[in-house]
Design an enzyme around this catalytic site. Structure first.
Site, PDB file in Angstrom:
ATOM      1  N   ASP B  91      54.410  35.477 -14.161  1.00  0.00           N
ATOM      2  CA  ASP B  91      53.278  35.967 -13.386  1.00  0.00           C
ATOM      3  C   ASP B  91      53.738  37.221 -12.656  1.00  0.00           C
ATOM      4  O   ASP B  91      54.924  37.540 -12.594  1.00  0.00           O
ATOM      5  CB  ASP B  91      52.705  34.892 -12.463  1.00  0.00           C
ATOM      6  CG  ASP B  91      53.586  34.614 -11.282  1.00  0.00           C
ATOM      7  OD1 ASP B  91      54.614  35.279 -11.132  1.00  0.00           O
ATOM      8  OD2 ASP B  91      53.250  33.715 -10.497  1.00  0.00           O
ATOM      9  N   GLY B  94      51.042  38.625  -8.184  1.00  0.00           N
ATOM     10  CA  GLY B  94      49.684  38.663  -7.633  1.00  0.00           C
ATOM     11  C   GLY B  94      49.338  37.393  -6.877  1.00  0.00           C
ATOM     12  O   GLY B  94      48.643  37.428  -5.861  1.00  0.00           O
ATOM     13  N   GLN B 188      39.255  38.670 -11.959  1.00  0.00           N
ATOM     14  CA  GLN B 188      39.043  38.089 -10.631  1.00  0.00           C
ATOM     15  C   GLN B 188      37.537  38.078 -10.342  1.00  0.00           C
ATOM     16  O   GLN B 188      36.746  37.961 -11.265  1.00  0.00           O
ATOM     17  CB  GLN B 188      39.837  38.876  -9.574  1.00  0.00           C
ATOM     18  CG  GLN B 188      41.355  38.709  -9.697  1.00  0.00           C
ATOM     19  CD  GLN B 188      41.842  37.326  -9.264  1.00  0.00           C
ATOM     20  OE1 GLN B 188      41.090  36.518  -8.718  1.00  0.00           O
ATOM     21  NE2 GLN B 188      43.118  37.033  -9.550  1.00  0.00           N
ATOM     22  N   GLY B 215      42.296  33.426  -9.631  1.00  0.00           N
ATOM     23  CA  GLY B 215      41.530  33.242  -8.408  1.00  0.00           C
ATOM     24  C   GLY B 215      40.705  31.973  -8.361  1.00  0.00           C
ATOM     25  O   GLY B 215      39.885  31.794  -7.471  1.00  0.00           O
ATOM     26  N   ASP B 265      48.782  26.356 -16.664  1.00  0.00           N
ATOM     27  CA  ASP B 265      50.081  26.072 -16.052  1.00  0.00           C
ATOM     28  C   ASP B 265      49.845  25.505 -14.670  1.00  0.00           C
ATOM     29  O   ASP B 265      48.794  25.737 -14.061  1.00  0.00           O
ATOM     30  CB  ASP B 265      50.882  27.364 -15.871  1.00  0.00           C
ATOM     31  CG  ASP B 265      50.333  28.184 -14.709  1.00  0.00           C
ATOM     32  OD1 ASP B 265      49.237  28.756 -14.874  1.00  0.00           O
ATOM     33  OD2 ASP B 265      50.952  28.207 -13.632  1.00  0.00           O
ATOM     34  N   CYS B 303      53.915   5.721 -24.297  1.00  0.00           N
ATOM     35  CA  CYS B 303      54.635   6.999 -24.204  1.00  0.00           C
ATOM     36  C   CYS B 303      55.973   6.923 -24.936  1.00  0.00           C
ATOM     37  O   CYS B 303      56.667   5.911 -24.876  1.00  0.00           O
ATOM     38  CB  CYS B 303      54.852   7.353 -22.734  1.00  0.00           C
ATOM     39  SG  CYS B 303      55.789   8.874 -22.482  1.00  0.00           S
ATOM     40  N   CYS B 305      58.579   9.121 -24.396  1.00  0.00           N
ATOM     41  CA  CYS B 305      59.590   9.962 -23.742  1.00  0.00           C
ATOM     42  C   CYS B 305      60.865   9.170 -23.465  1.00  0.00           C
ATOM     43  O   CYS B 305      60.879   7.939 -23.511  1.00  0.00           O
ATOM     44  CB  CYS B 305      59.048  10.566 -22.446  1.00  0.00           C
ATOM     45  SG  CYS B 305      59.069   9.466 -21.017  1.00  0.00           S
ATOM     46  N   CYS B 308      60.409   6.479 -20.735  1.00  0.00           N
ATOM     47  CA  CYS B 308      59.647   5.280 -21.113  1.00  0.00           C
ATOM     48  C   CYS B 308      60.349   4.461 -22.188  1.00  0.00           C
ATOM     49  O   CYS B 308      60.152   3.253 -22.275  1.00  0.00           O
ATOM     50  CB  CYS B 308      58.240   5.675 -21.555  1.00  0.00           C
ATOM     51  SG  CYS B 308      57.217   6.184 -20.149  1.00  0.00           S
ATOM     52  N   HIS B 334      59.103  12.337 -17.713  1.00  0.00           N
ATOM     53  CA  HIS B 334      57.900  11.644 -18.177  1.00  0.00           C
ATOM     54  C   HIS B 334      56.643  12.499 -18.000  1.00  0.00           C
ATOM     55  O   HIS B 334      55.836  12.640 -18.925  1.00  0.00           O
ATOM     56  CB  HIS B 334      57.707  10.305 -17.466  1.00  0.00           C
ATOM     57  CG  HIS B 334      56.352   9.736 -17.742  1.00  0.00           C
ATOM     58  ND1 HIS B 334      56.053   9.094 -18.921  1.00  0.00           N
ATOM     59  CD2 HIS B 334      55.191   9.800 -17.040  1.00  0.00           C
ATOM     60  CE1 HIS B 334      54.769   8.773 -18.923  1.00  0.00           C
ATOM     61  NE2 HIS B 334      54.223   9.179 -17.797  1.00  0.00           N
TER      62      HIS B 334
END
Lengths: 367, 367
Positions: B91, B94, B188, B215, B265, B303, B305, B308, B334
């Site tokens: 990023d 901003g 924006q 925003g 994200d 799951c 992972c 788990c 996880h």
């Protein structure tokens, strides 16, 4: 009983051995990472496996407080609980007699200790310690002992020794009634050779599966630690494993092996890692130093651990600089790998009769 | 330029796409884990790889402060620095215009921001932001924008919009002069549809490689977030990727995909993990709860992972109870795995035209 020991080779006083335990084989000499609360701090069992850990420690007193014996019984022991399927050794709570001195009360029956978690009082007896370690299901149980403090008088040290012998007998009897877990007796006697001799005689007269030297490396001078160990180790039977409780510095470890010790443990390698100190084959390294800001080198170029194969000093320094816990994780991986690598090199050097060269190399960088 | 985008399939407004970047291919829709300080908290790159992360975020402003551009130039960029060889998006700083409001000063030239580390003042211009992101060497650069706060007046929002457009132009010009990195423009316009429309027109008139909606999700009502997104997304060109900045809740993510968004994200999945909250296919779960003391179940039985497959709720609860960071590590693994799994299931459902069923399933547990 629950342990078979083979003494494969000696080189001087150094011993190359092998311990067969319910959850696997332990090649000795070896360092044992400490996992007080049923985890080695910041390490998954997978990472422990990758760095080559053969056996880890748990702490009976802490695990008794949390999560408690009901949880261990529910899971069928610590191996299932933390999903670590290799051997575990538990200390008996005897060290907490030493470290949690405030408000403790010692009687022939046992020790009243205050919980460091909530101040609640707990009466730990040899029998309770065995019940705890039985519930935890460790591969090696430690007898409940009285670890005396440095500066103790000869008179008081006699009391501690006698309690340790009495409790050893009660520990052994109780554990044998509960399970066929292996159990080690602990030799005390503070810093008095006559008492070390007497304790060794009394403890080794009992049918333990191995023996530990306790009450050393608790704040006394280095030379005293070593002198007491060199005096005590030969008093222990040759055909059983020997464990020095609380040794994590490379210097002490090579000197202990040189004195005939097979096993050692300490929180030191993991604790210093969390503070930015790396153990390397060229000595200690403080990764927080500004001089590493532009270093593409790994922590230790001769090291094969995940950290050294993938990250620069510059990056790890940045993580510490920003307080990112990943830095602590990476150094913990490295330091434990170093300890296992040191253990492995010690074993190989005993096999090849080159242990003194290795010891000299380590002492060159760890004074 | 530095990006190729393929729109593989649509299902309603949902889009199944693929972005080709210098460090690899990103299948969309996808969640992107946030690694503010050149690391995703508690995660090694190896673990990130194992949970299936395709692209991670870095933060230009934070990385500019520490370790600084000289370090990135020394290492030849963030990929070598942190040894993450897959794509990185940075990023622009901003968002810090928004989050570090105290003592900031905004002019046409740029923004004077105070360092959260030491209070020092830094003038961030679009040009400097591009120089930073160029030194970092991210696969996707974000234009420098003005992220306005909720409650902003229409009049002030116009100022923010106009600065954002001006800075977008300067960002694009500067970056193209420096490198062939891909760069996204940011729309924006606060919570005013006329301004969103105007901003979208102005930003999409420039030759960016992708577009972000900024925003939003900054404290306003959920319905406003969604209404603004549904209004803005169709204003963006079909043939370029669309990124909603700052979305980490499963509910918002399926609603964003339903609005035609490709990338999102948030620090949420990793942050809540460190506080003991797990994201599961049956909703949120607070692992600190006493009711898990005797639970042999994994966090989420569906799951796959590492956490788990290997650990019970009982064990992870114990780690949190004792303040052991390993608990945070296991939940971070996880939660990120869950986000990547959610992304994967979203992609598959778009391919199979079953996205609405999946969305309904998620909304059943995440209200």
């Amino acid at each position: 009983m629950g342990l078979k020991f083979e003494l494969l080779k000696t080189s001087g006083n150094a011993r190359r051995g092998r311990i067969y335990l319910p959850h696997g084989v332990v090649e000795t000499p070896t360092f044992m990472p400490v996992g007080t609360n049923a985890n080695v701090k910041l390490m998954t069992p997978k990472l422990l496996d990758e760095i080559g850990a053969q056996i880890i420690l748990g702490n009976a007193f802490h695990l008794y407080l949390k999560p408690g014996l009901d949880v261990f019984r529910f899971h069928g022991g610590i191996h299932n609980f933390m999903n670590w399927q290799k051997p575990v050794l538990t200390d008996s709570g005897g060290f907490q007699v030493f470290s949690l001195r405030e408000g403790r009360k010692i009687t022939e029956d046992g020790v009243l200790i205050r919980s460091p978690l909530d101040g609640s009082k707990h009466m730990i007896t040899p029998e309770l310690s065995m019940e705890i370690q039985h519930a935890i299901g460790s591969d090696i149980v430690m007898a409940f002992d009285y670890c005396a403090e440095p500066g103790i008088s000869h008179q008081d040290a006699v009391v501690a020794l006698e309690l340790t012998s009495l409790w050893a007998e009660r520990s052994l009897k109780k554990l044998r009634s509960l399970s066929d877990q292996a159990i080690f007796g602990i030799v005390q006697g503070a810093f008095f050779k006559d008492l070390r001799l007497r304790s060794a005689k009394e403890i080794t007269s009992m049918n333990f599966d191995g023996f530990a030297i306790g009450g050393l490396s608790v704040g006394e001078e280095y030379d005293i630690t070593l002198d007491m160990t060199k005096f005590t180790a030969p008093l222990l039977p040759e055909n059983k494993p020997r464990y020095f409780m609380g040794a994590g510095s490379p210097k002490l470890i090579v000197d202990l092996v040189d004195s005939g010790i097979d096993m050692f443990d300490s929180v030191l390698p993991t604790r210093v890692a969390r503070h930015g100190q790396a153990l390397t084959w060229k000595g200690k390294l403080n990764i927080r130093s500004a001089k590493y800001k532009f270093s593409k080198e790994p922590i230790d170029e001769s090291c094969g651990c995940y950290t050294c194969k993938n990250f620069s000093r510059s990056y790890i320094r940045h993580l510490f600089d920003r307080g990112e816990v990943l830095g602590q994780i990476l150094l913990t991986i490295h330091n434990l790998h170093f300890m296992m690598d040191l253990s492995k090199k010690i074993r190989e050097s005993i096999e090849n009769d080159t242990f003194q060269e290795l010891r000299g190399e380590v002492l060159k960088y760890y004074a």
